[in-house]
Design a protein around this motif. Structure first.
Motif, short mmCIF file in Angstrom:
data_model
loop_
_atom_site.label_atom_id
_atom_site.label_comp_id
_atom_site.label_asym_id
_atom_site.label_seq_id
_atom_site.Cartn_x
_atom_site.Cartn_y
_atom_site.Cartn_z
N ILE A 119 0.85 -1.19 0.00
CA ILE A 119 0.00 0.00 0.00
C ILE A 119 0.90 1.25 0.00
CG2 ILE A 119 -1.86 1.22 1.16
CD1 ILE A 119 -2.62 -1.58 0.24
N PRO A 120 0.86 2.06 -1.04
CA PRO A 120 1.67 3.28 -1.04
C PRO A 120 1.06 4.35 -0.12
CG PRO A 120 0.35 3.17 -3.04
CD PRO A 120 0.11 1.88 -2.31
N PRO A 121 1.88 5.19 0.50
CA PRO A 121 1.33 6.25 1.36
C PRO A 121 0.43 7.21 0.57
CG PRO A 121 3.70 6.00 1.69
CD PRO A 121 3.35 5.19 0.49
N GLY A 122 -0.67 7.61 1.20
CA GLY A 122 -1.57 8.57 0.57
C GLY A 122 -2.49 7.97 -0.47
N ILE A 123 -2.68 6.66 -0.46
CA ILE A 123 -3.56 6.04 -1.44
C ILE A 123 -4.99 6.49 -1.21
CG2 ILE A 123 -4.10 3.95 -0.11
CD1 ILE A 123 -3.72 2.39 -2.77
N GLN A 124 -5.74 6.61 -2.29
CA GLN A 124 -7.10 7.11 -2.22
C GLN A 124 -8.10 5.96 -2.33
OE1 GLN A 124 -7.65 10.55 -1.71
NE2 GLN A 124 -5.43 10.39 -1.40
N THR A 125 -9.30 6.18 -1.81
CA THR A 125 -10.34 5.16 -1.94
C THR A 125 -10.72 4.98 -3.41
OG1 THR A 125 -12.48 4.43 -1.09
CG2 THR A 125 -12.27 6.76 -1.68
N ASP A 126 -11.00 3.75 -3.80
CA ASP A 126 -11.32 3.33 -5.17
C ASP A 126 -10.12 3.37 -6.11
OD1 ASP A 126 -13.99 2.68 -4.73
OD2 ASP A 126 -14.65 4.74 -5.02
N GLN A 127 -8.94 3.68 -5.58
CA GLN A 127 -7.74 3.59 -6.42
C GLN A 127 -7.45 2.12 -6.67
OE1 GLN A 127 -4.55 6.15 -5.15
NE2 GLN A 127 -2.98 4.95 -6.21
N LYS A 128 -6.97 1.79 -7.88
CA LYS A 128 -6.75 0.40 -8.25
C LYS A 128 -5.27 0.05 -8.23
CE LYS A 128 -9.00 0.84 -12.13
NZ LYS A 128 -9.64 0.55 -13.43
N ILE A 129 -4.99 -1.15 -7.75
CA ILE A 129 -3.64 -1.71 -7.79
C ILE A 129 -3.68 -2.91 -8.72
CG2 ILE A 129 -1.80 -2.81 -6.47
CD1 ILE A 129 -2.70 -1.21 -4.05
N ARG A 130 -2.83 -2.91 -9.71
CA ARG A 130 -2.84 -3.97 -10.72
C ARG A 130 -1.83 -5.06 -10.38
NH1 ARG A 130 -0.41 -3.26 -16.81
NH2 ARG A 130 -0.77 -5.40 -17.54
N MET A 131 -2.32 -6.31 -10.36
CA MET A 131 -1.45 -7.47 -10.16
C MET A 131 -1.36 -8.20 -11.50
SD MET A 131 -1.02 -6.78 -7.01
CE MET A 131 0.01 -8.14 -6.50
N SER A 132 -0.30 -7.97 -12.22
CA SER A 132 -0.16 -8.47 -13.59
C SER A 132 -0.10 -10.00 -13.63
CB SER A 132 1.10 -7.87 -14.22
OG SER A 132 1.26 -8.34 -15.55
N GLY A 133 -0.87 -10.58 -14.56
CA GLY A 133 -0.83 -12.02 -14.78
C GLY A 133 -1.51 -12.85 -13.71
N LYS A 134 -2.26 -12.21 -12.82
CA LYS A 134 -2.93 -12.93 -11.73
C LYS A 134 -4.42 -13.17 -12.04
CE LYS A 134 0.66 -13.16 -8.99
NZ LYS A 134 1.27 -14.48 -8.62
N GLY A 135 -4.80 -12.97 -13.29
CA GLY A 135 -6.20 -13.14 -13.66
C GLY A 135 -6.49 -14.52 -14.23
N ILE A 136 -7.44 -14.57 -15.16
CA ILE A 136 -7.94 -15.82 -15.73
C ILE A 136 -7.20 -16.13 -17.03
CG2 ILE A 136 -10.01 -16.92 -16.72
CD1 ILE A 136 -11.66 -15.20 -14.83
N PRO A 137 -6.93 -17.41 -17.33
CA PRO A 137 -6.29 -17.74 -18.61
C PRO A 137 -7.13 -17.24 -19.79
CG PRO A 137 -6.32 -19.65 -17.15
CD PRO A 137 -7.17 -18.61 -16.51
N ARG A 138 -6.44 -16.72 -20.81
CA ARG A 138 -7.13 -16.27 -22.02
C ARG A 138 -7.45 -17.50 -22.86
NH1 ARG A 138 -6.35 -10.82 -21.85
NH2 ARG A 138 -4.49 -10.09 -20.76
N ILE A 139 -8.75 -17.79 -23.00
CA ILE A 139 -9.17 -19.06 -23.59
C ILE A 139 -8.85 -19.14 -25.08
CG2 ILE A 139 -11.54 -18.32 -24.15
CD1 ILE A 139 -12.42 -21.12 -23.11
N ASN A 140 -8.84 -18.03 -25.78
CA ASN A 140 -8.55 -18.04 -27.22
C ASN A 140 -7.20 -17.42 -27.54
OD1 ASN A 140 -11.06 -19.21 -27.95
ND2 ASN A 140 -12.06 -17.22 -27.74
N SER A 141 -6.34 -17.36 -26.53
CA SER A 141 -5.05 -16.72 -26.72
C SER A 141 -4.06 -17.30 -25.72
CB SER A 141 -5.19 -15.19 -26.55
OG SER A 141 -3.96 -14.54 -26.75
#
Length: 300
Positions: free
Chosen positions: A223-245
């Motif tokens: 968590i970076p200092p001064g983060i705001q509510t509804d700010q997004k943090i992206r975790m790259s490659g932690k999602g769902i497999p691309r079914i057609n790619s």
């Protein structure tokens, strides 16, 4: 063609393909066409609905995680497939079929109408060349029987709600449409997933670390200092497999700052002291008054 349209078709076909004279010849030609095509449409070869039967459709319920990660799921289907008792032959095992006397075992018969001679599928045996004298007790001579089968469906990782796959079962094919349940934690956008992470006011102001539930494992989030509510943090490659790619989507963590409903006396004093030093407040803060020398808490 049926009715008057068939009559016109017969006369036109006859006049274009033949030079025979006389109304009797035309009538013989039309009778032959009606006989041939009428029997063809009523035979097993003309029953397009049975030859090109539509695969059966089934609905499979999946949890969010099963759809995202993939799963081998056992499924029970009721299909019409080759009779297991007679192996599709139609006759009772241990019995023999008789040679069709109507076509001589050829499966074809010769039709004579006036000057025309044509060959068509045998009306007696349906083109098989043999007659079943002792039908199978399960399929009653059809060679096909309704069966209940358990199959394992390999659900690919990344399927979405409403997607349909085709799968062979025996000599048939079935369509399976997936119904994916909503997750209490994750929201899906294609291969990306979104979730909320609640942090304290101190974490939002000073920064720190927090633990968030991931799709595959628990994630340590910085968590970076001064983060705001509804700010997004992206975790790259932690999602769902691309079914057609190739590759995976991303996991977007939405920050939510949890404001306490009750404070201890010490916490309230510290917050009031902080409020006295704030300069970008629009309006007022309960417990803090403006004076000529600056802000002062009403408790002082």
């Amino acid at each position: 063609f049926t009715g008057p349209q068939a009559e016109r078709h017969c006369i036109l076909a006859f006049s274009e393909s033949s030079r025979l004279r006389g109304a009797a010849d035309i009538e013989n030609w039309c009778q032959l066409q009606r006989k041939i095509f009428g029997e063809f449409s009523s035979s097993s070869f003309g029953d397009f609905q049975s030859v090109f039967s539509q695969p059966q459709e089934y609905i499979m319920e999946l949890t969010f995680n099963q759809a995202a990660k993939g799963v081998n799921k056992e499924f029970t289907v009721n299909i019409t497939d080759t009779c297991e008792r007679c192996d599709g032959k139609g006759n009772e095992p241990g019995t023999k079929m008789q040679n069709c006397h109507y076509c001589g075992g050829s499966g074809m018969e010769t039709i004579n109408t006036g000057p025309f001679v044509m060959r068509s599928t045998c009306r007696r045996c349906g083109g098989r060349g043999s007659i079943i004298t002792t039908p199978c007790v399960i399929c009653r001579g059809a060679g096909q029987a309704k069966q209940k089968k358990k199959v394992v469906i390999p659900v690919p990782a990344g399927v979405e709600d409403g997607q349909t796959v085709r799968m062979p079962v025996g000599k048939r094919e079935i369509f399976i449409t997936f119904r994916v349940q909503k997750s209490p934690v994750f929201r899906r956008d294609g291969a990306d997933i979104h979730s909320d992470l609640f942090i304290s006011i101190a974490q939002a102001l000073l920064g720190g670390t927090a633990r968030a539930q991931g799709l595959y494992e628990t994630i340590n989030v910085t968590i970076p200092p001064g983060i705001q509510t509804d700010q997004k943090i992206r975790m790259s490659g932690k999602g769902i497999p691309r079914i057609n790619s190739y590759g995976y989507g991303d996991h977007y963590i939405h920050i939510k700052i949890r404001v306490p409903k009750r404070l201890t006396s010490r916490q309230q004093s510290l917050i009031l002291s902080y409020a006295e030093d704030e300069t970008d407040v629009e309006g007022t803060v309960n417990g803090v008054t403006n004076t000529s020398t600056g802000k002062r808490s009403t408790g002082n």
